[in-house]
Design a protein around this motif. Sequence first.
Motif, PDB file in Angstrom:
ATOM      1  N   ASP A 281       0.766  -1.271   0.057  1.00 19.91           N
ATOM      2  CA  ASP A 281      -0.047   0.118  -0.058  1.00 19.91           C
ATOM      3  C   ASP A 281       0.947   1.196   0.018  1.00 19.91           C
ATOM      4  OD1 ASP A 281      -2.327  -1.490   0.062  1.00 19.91           O
ATOM      5  OD2 ASP A 281      -2.621  -1.551   2.097  1.00 19.91           O
TER       6      ASP A 281
ATOM      7  N   LEU B  26       2.697   1.505  -3.204  1.00 18.12           N
ATOM      8  CA  LEU B  26       1.661   1.944  -4.341  1.00 18.12           C
ATOM      9  C   LEU B  26       1.458   3.717  -4.282  1.00 18.12           C
ATOM     10  CD1 LEU B  26      -0.137   1.438  -7.020  1.00 18.12           C
ATOM     11  CD2 LEU B  26      -1.845   0.927  -5.189  1.00 18.12           C
ATOM     12  N   ALA B  27       1.120   4.213  -3.052  1.00 11.66           N
ATOM     13  CA  ALA B  27       1.307   5.534  -2.752  1.00 11.66           C
ATOM     14  C   ALA B  27       2.435   6.357  -3.231  1.00 11.66           C
ATOM     15  CB  ALA B  27       0.662   5.727  -1.516  1.00 11.66           C
TER      16      ALA B  27
ATOM     17  N   SER C  65       4.686   5.600  -5.232  1.00  5.02           N
ATOM     18  CA  SER C  65       4.987   5.487  -6.578  1.00  5.02           C
ATOM     19  C   SER C  65       4.237   6.656  -7.445  1.00  5.02           C
ATOM     20  CB  SER C  65       4.695   3.947  -7.167  1.00  5.02           C
ATOM     21  OG  SER C  65       5.685   3.067  -6.621  1.00  5.02           O
ATOM     22  N   ARG C  66       2.703   6.552  -7.254  1.00  3.47           N
ATOM     23  CA  ARG C  66       1.815   7.602  -7.460  1.00  3.47           C
ATOM     24  C   ARG C  66       2.447   9.152  -7.484  1.00  3.47           C
ATOM     25  NH1 ARG C  66      -3.961   4.728  -5.974  1.00  3.47           N
ATOM     26  NH2 ARG C  66      -3.867   3.287  -7.482  1.00  3.47           N
ATOM     27  N   VAL C  67       2.680   9.171  -6.153  1.00  2.58           N
ATOM     28  CA  VAL C  67       3.233  10.700  -5.674  1.00  2.58           C
ATOM     29  C   VAL C  67       4.331  11.095  -6.494  1.00  2.58           C
ATOM     30  CG1 VAL C  67       4.071  11.907  -3.890  1.00  2.58           C
ATOM     31  CG2 VAL C  67       2.055  10.618  -3.437  1.00  2.58           C
TER      32      VAL C  67
ATOM     33  N   THR D 234       5.590   9.820  -9.165  1.00  2.00           N
ATOM     34  CA  THR D 234       5.402   9.783 -10.808  1.00  2.00           C
ATOM     35  C   THR D 234       4.919  11.122 -11.150  1.00  2.00           C
ATOM     36  OG1 THR D 234       5.250   7.477 -10.799  1.00  2.00           O
ATOM     37  CG2 THR D 234       4.248   8.729 -12.615  1.00  2.00           C
ATOM     38  N   ARG D 235       3.908  11.550 -10.107  1.00  2.00           N
ATOM     39  CA  ARG D 235       3.093  12.768 -10.496  1.00  2.00           C
ATOM     40  C   ARG D 235       4.273  14.064 -10.348  1.00  2.00           C
ATOM     41  NH1 ARG D 235      -1.468  10.679  -7.474  1.00  2.00           N
ATOM     42  NH2 ARG D 235      -0.622  12.012  -5.645  1.00  2.00           N
TER      43      ARG D 235
ATOM     44  N   GLN E  38      10.570   8.780 -12.355  1.00  2.40           N
ATOM     45  CA  GLN E  38      10.268   7.370 -13.045  1.00  2.40           C
ATOM     46  C   GLN E  38      10.371   6.132 -11.766  1.00  2.40           C
ATOM     47  OE1 GLN E  38      12.180   6.225 -16.583  1.00  2.40           O
ATOM     48  NE2 GLN E  38      11.692   3.943 -16.463  1.00  2.40           N
TER      49      GLN E  38
ATOM     50  N   HIS F 156       9.337  -0.694  -8.762  1.00  6.02           N
ATOM     51  CA  HIS F 156       9.152  -1.066  -7.366  1.00  6.02           C
ATOM     52  C   HIS F 156       9.465  -2.640  -7.279  1.00  6.02           C
ATOM     53  CE1 HIS F 156       6.492  -3.313  -4.312  1.00  6.02           C
ATOM     54  NE2 HIS F 156       7.147  -2.591  -3.612  1.00  6.02           N
TER      55      HIS F 156
END
Length: 221
Positions: A11, A14-15, A17-19, A21-22, A26, A29
Motif C-alpha cells: 500500500d 503504491l502511494a 509510486s503515484r506521488v 510519478t506525479r 520514474q 518497485h
Amino acid sequence: MKVLLVEDDWDLSLALSRVLTRRGMQVEHCADGVLALERLGVGTYDVVMLDLGLPVLDGLQLLSRIRGRGQGVPVLVVTARGAVGDRVAGLNAGADDYLAKPFDLDELEARLRALCRRAGVAPGEMHCGRLRLERDTGVCYADGQAMELTPRESALLAALMERPGHAVTKERLMALVFPSGQPTQADAVEVVVHRLRKKLVNTGVQITTLRGVGYLVQEEQ
C-alpha cells in the motif's frame, strides 16, 4: 530521475509510486532485497529508496552487497527504525542519507533530488553503465567521450536507454527510428542495431535481442 523503490509494504509502495510519478520521477518497485539486487545488476537507477525491514534479504544486507560489488548508486534509507543506532548502522553500511517514517513528502522529494545532484545526475540525461545520453542533443558519451552515432543510431539507443533492462518492441523502435513513415525494409531496425552494437564494443554496455519481443540495453555481466 529514475528511482528504485525497495519496500515490502504494498500500500505504501503504491502511494509513493503515484506521488513521485506525479512529481516527474520514474519509479520501479520491488518488494524484497534479492529482487532489488537483481534489478540493480541489469538496470541503471539514479537513486534507491530502501526500507530496512525487507523479507529474504534485509535492507542492511542488501546495502552491504550493493557497495561490496562497487556500485555507487545513491541510497536513501527510508524506515521506521529511527533510533540513533539504526541510523548509524545504515550509514556505516553505505547509505547516503536516512529518513525516518513517517515523513513529509516534500522533504522526501527534496532529499531524493539532493542525492542526485550530489551524484552528478543532471536532468534531461539518460544513463546506462558508462554511457550518458543527452535528451536534447541526442549526443551519447562513453566515459565522457562523445560517440560518433548517426541520427538513427542515436534515436534507437535513446529509446532503449529510457528503461535499461526493459525490452522495447521492434514495432516501437521502427516508429521512433523511422518516424517519417517512409517505406523501409523489414530488417531496417536489425541493420541499425547491428551497426550500433559494433560501436558499443568496449563501453561495458550491450544490446540484447529477445526473440519475438524486441531489444533491450543493459550493462555487460
